[in-house]
Design a protein around this motif. Structure first.
Motif, short mmCIF file in Angstrom:
data_model
loop_
_atom_site.label_atom_id
_atom_site.label_comp_id
_atom_site.label_asym_id
_atom_site.label_seq_id
_atom_site.Cartn_x
_atom_site.Cartn_y
_atom_site.Cartn_z
N PRO A 146 0.71 -1.09 0.09
CA PRO A 146 0.08 0.22 -0.04
C PRO A 146 0.86 1.29 -0.01
CG PRO A 146 -1.12 -1.61 1.53
CD PRO A 146 0.51 -2.24 1.22
N ALA A 147 1.88 1.24 0.78
CA ALA A 147 2.61 2.49 0.80
C ALA A 147 3.36 2.90 -0.31
CB ALA A 147 3.77 2.10 1.92
N ALA A 148 3.92 1.84 -1.16
CA ALA A 148 4.46 1.94 -2.31
C ALA A 148 3.61 2.41 -3.38
CB ALA A 148 5.28 0.56 -2.79
N TYR A 149 2.35 1.66 -3.54
CA TYR A 149 1.27 1.99 -4.59
C TYR A 149 0.81 3.70 -4.36
CZ TYR A 149 -2.87 2.49 -7.14
OH TYR A 149 -3.94 2.61 -7.95
N ALA A 150 0.71 4.08 -3.09
CA ALA A 150 0.21 5.40 -2.77
C ALA A 150 1.27 6.49 -3.07
CB ALA A 150 -0.13 5.52 -1.42
N GLU A 151 2.49 5.99 -3.41
CA GLU A 151 3.14 7.20 -3.99
C GLU A 151 3.00 7.69 -5.39
OE1 GLU A 151 7.32 5.79 -3.89
OE2 GLU A 151 7.43 5.48 -1.71
N GLY A 152 2.03 8.79 -5.45
CA GLY A 152 1.98 9.47 -6.95
C GLY A 152 0.54 9.01 -7.12
N ARG A 153 -0.23 8.10 -6.39
CA ARG A 153 -1.55 7.64 -6.53
C ARG A 153 -2.38 7.84 -5.50
NH1 ARG A 153 2.04 3.73 -7.79
NH2 ARG A 153 2.53 3.38 -10.03
N THR A 154 -3.79 7.71 -5.88
CA THR A 154 -4.92 7.89 -4.83
C THR A 154 -5.11 6.44 -3.94
OG1 THR A 154 -5.97 9.67 -6.01
CG2 THR A 154 -7.10 8.42 -4.27
N LEU A 155 -4.94 6.57 -2.64
CA LEU A 155 -5.12 5.19 -1.83
C LEU A 155 -5.96 5.86 -0.95
CD1 LEU A 155 -4.80 2.18 -2.04
CD2 LEU A 155 -2.73 2.61 -0.53
N GLN A 156 -7.20 5.68 -0.65
CA GLN A 156 -7.98 6.41 0.39
C GLN A 156 -8.32 5.01 1.57
OE1 GLN A 156 -9.25 9.46 1.46
NE2 GLN A 156 -9.36 8.11 2.95
N PRO A 157 -7.65 5.28 2.61
CA PRO A 157 -7.87 4.17 3.82
C PRO A 157 -9.28 4.39 4.24
CG PRO A 157 -5.93 5.32 4.33
CD PRO A 157 -6.66 6.16 3.12
N ILE A 158 -10.12 3.22 4.44
CA ILE A 158 -11.50 3.28 4.70
C ILE A 158 -11.29 2.58 6.30
CG2 ILE A 158 -13.82 2.30 4.50
CD1 ILE A 158 -13.06 2.28 1.32
N ALA A 159 -12.01 3.10 7.24
CA ALA A 159 -11.93 2.68 8.41
C ALA A 159 -13.51 2.49 8.99
CB ALA A 159 -10.97 3.54 9.29
N GLY A 160 -14.44 2.42 8.38
CA GLY A 160 -15.81 2.47 8.86
C GLY A 160 -16.74 2.77 7.65
N PHE A 161 -18.05 2.64 8.08
CA PHE A 161 -19.22 2.93 6.93
C PHE A 161 -20.37 3.75 7.68
CE2 PHE A 161 -16.93 -0.74 5.48
CZ PHE A 161 -16.75 -0.40 4.22
N ARG A 162 -21.14 4.59 6.97
CA ARG A 162 -22.27 5.31 7.42
C ARG A 162 -23.39 4.71 6.72
NH1 ARG A 162 -23.38 10.77 9.41
NH2 ARG A 162 -21.22 11.28 9.57
N ALA A 174 -16.69 12.40 4.50
CA ALA A 174 -15.34 11.82 4.98
C ALA A 174 -14.71 10.94 4.50
CB ALA A 174 -15.32 11.73 6.51
N GLY A 175 -13.54 11.06 3.70
CA GLY A 175 -13.02 9.89 3.21
C GLY A 175 -12.93 8.65 3.60
N GLU A 176 -12.62 8.46 5.01
CA GLU A 176 -12.38 7.10 5.72
C GLU A 176 -13.55 6.55 6.12
OE1 GLU A 176 -12.53 10.42 9.06
OE2 GLU A 176 -11.56 10.30 6.81
N ILE A 177 -14.84 7.25 5.93
CA ILE A 177 -15.96 6.63 6.02
C ILE A 177 -17.00 6.85 4.79
CG2 ILE A 177 -18.07 6.78 7.61
CD1 ILE A 177 -15.60 6.11 9.13
N PRO A 178 -16.92 5.86 3.94
CA PRO A 178 -18.04 5.96 2.89
C PRO A 178 -19.19 5.87 3.46
CG PRO A 178 -16.21 4.10 2.54
CD PRO A 178 -16.10 4.74 3.73
N GLU A 179 -20.47 6.19 2.48
CA GLU A 179 -21.81 6.41 2.77
C GLU A 179 -22.50 5.58 1.97
OE1 GLU A 179 -22.92 10.47 3.08
OE2 GLU A 179 -21.12 10.98 4.40
N LEU A 180 -23.41 4.57 2.60
CA LEU A 180 -24.33 3.75 1.74
C LEU A 180 -25.52 3.97 1.96
CD1 LEU A 180 -22.34 0.47 2.25
CD2 LEU A 180 -22.23 1.88 0.56
N TYR A 181 -26.55 4.26 0.91
CA TYR A 181 -27.84 4.24 1.41
C TYR A 181 -28.87 3.47 0.55
CZ TYR A 181 -26.05 9.02 2.66
OH TYR A 181 -25.37 10.10 3.09
#
Length: 282
Positions: free
Chosen positions: A59-75, A185-192
């Motif tokens: 993950p750390a190597a991929y994130a160099e110059g690319r988008t890698l959004q950590p997800i730690a929960g859900f709404r 919030a990036g770390e909390i995607p929202e599902l409806y």
């Protein structure tokens, strides 16, 4: 004339992951795709840590110059209902942008790349198949998504008798003004979940990029459902008032509802071409 042991039609994650797995097999592998990469591909783009580990991606190597959004929960909620937010102690998933992720997988696949070449047809030979009249292959792999032309060769008829999930979504980089309006919030995607429970919508922020979409198992009036969903989000102040561009559509089959032949006469279907989407999450 070019001849390969394996010709993969489709340069998305399924096809490129297969090519990467075959990189040390002594088989000659090529990937054919009508697009040149990187190319736009709108997708919510959730990848679990287990998938990254399976693909050998740090993950750390991929994130160099690319988008890698950590997800730690859900709404999560049903539209108009009470929202429930769940947070986890560890990262449970990552958000990626398909234009970056697909290009990364393609470039490291080890396959010969036949890009900017549209699949035009295939005919059977004594040794296997001849694709586009000039490309020979012992095995042809269809990895071109729901509307994969190789799947059509095996008899698939998208939109005719197949129960597919159809979706529309948009992804864009937010301006400073839109960033100020966006409450997601990036770390909390929202599902409806929709009120009739036939589909669900989502809001997923990946850094300064915002992805909004909705999918249903019934396609009639999909655009109306999407418009109502966007209005619902804007009225609640979850997303910016100004959404640039048009929503793009796509479709996929849920496993095990897919009824496509997966293997026949030295032709194999994988990924969405085979209808392998996980039914509980899509």
């Amino acid at each position: 004339m070019a001849d390969f042991d394996v010709l993969i039609v489709g340069g998305g994650p399924a096809g490129t992951s297969l090519a990467w797995k075959l990189r040390d097999s002594d088989l000659s592998v090529a990937i054919l795709d009508k697009a040149t990469f990187p190319r736009d591909k709108v997708c919510a783009g959730w990848v679990t840590p287990a998938v990254l580990e399976e693909l050998g991606i740090d993950p750390a190597a991929y994130a160099e110059g690319r988008t890698l959004q950590p997800i730690a929960g859900f709404r999560i909620s049903q539209m108009g209902g009470r929202e429930v937010e769940t947070r986890y102690a560890d990262i449970v998933s990552y958000g990626i942008r398909r234009c970056e992720f697909d290009d990364y997988l393609l470039r490291r696949s080890g396959a010969e790349l036949l890009l900017g070449q549209k699949f035009q047809g295939m005919e059977q030979t004594d040794a296997g198949w001849r694709v586009n009249g000039t490309i020979g292959a012992r095995l042809v792999v269809g990895a071109g998504g729901h509307f994969c032309p190789v799947a059509r060769t095996l008899g698939a008829r998208p939109g005719s008798g197949e129960i597919a999930v159809t979706a529309q979504e948009i992804e864009f980089e937010m301006t400073p003004e839109q960033l100020a309006e966006c409450r997601a919030a990036g770390e909390i995607p929202e599902l409806y979940f929709t009120r009739d429970l036939v589909g669900y919508g989502w809001v997923f922020r990946k850094g300064n990029f915002l992805n909004i979409g909705l999918g249903r198992e019934d396609s009639p009036r999909l655009s109306e459902h999407v418009a109502e969903f966007v209005q619902y989000l804007q009225q609640r102040g979850r997303i910016p008032a100004n959404i640039p561009g048009k929503f793009q559509g796509h479709a996929y089959l849920l496993y095990p509802r897919a009824r496509r032949d997966l293997l026949r006469d030295q032709v194999l279907l994988i990924g969405d071409a085979a209808g392998l989407a996980y039914a509980n999450s899509g």
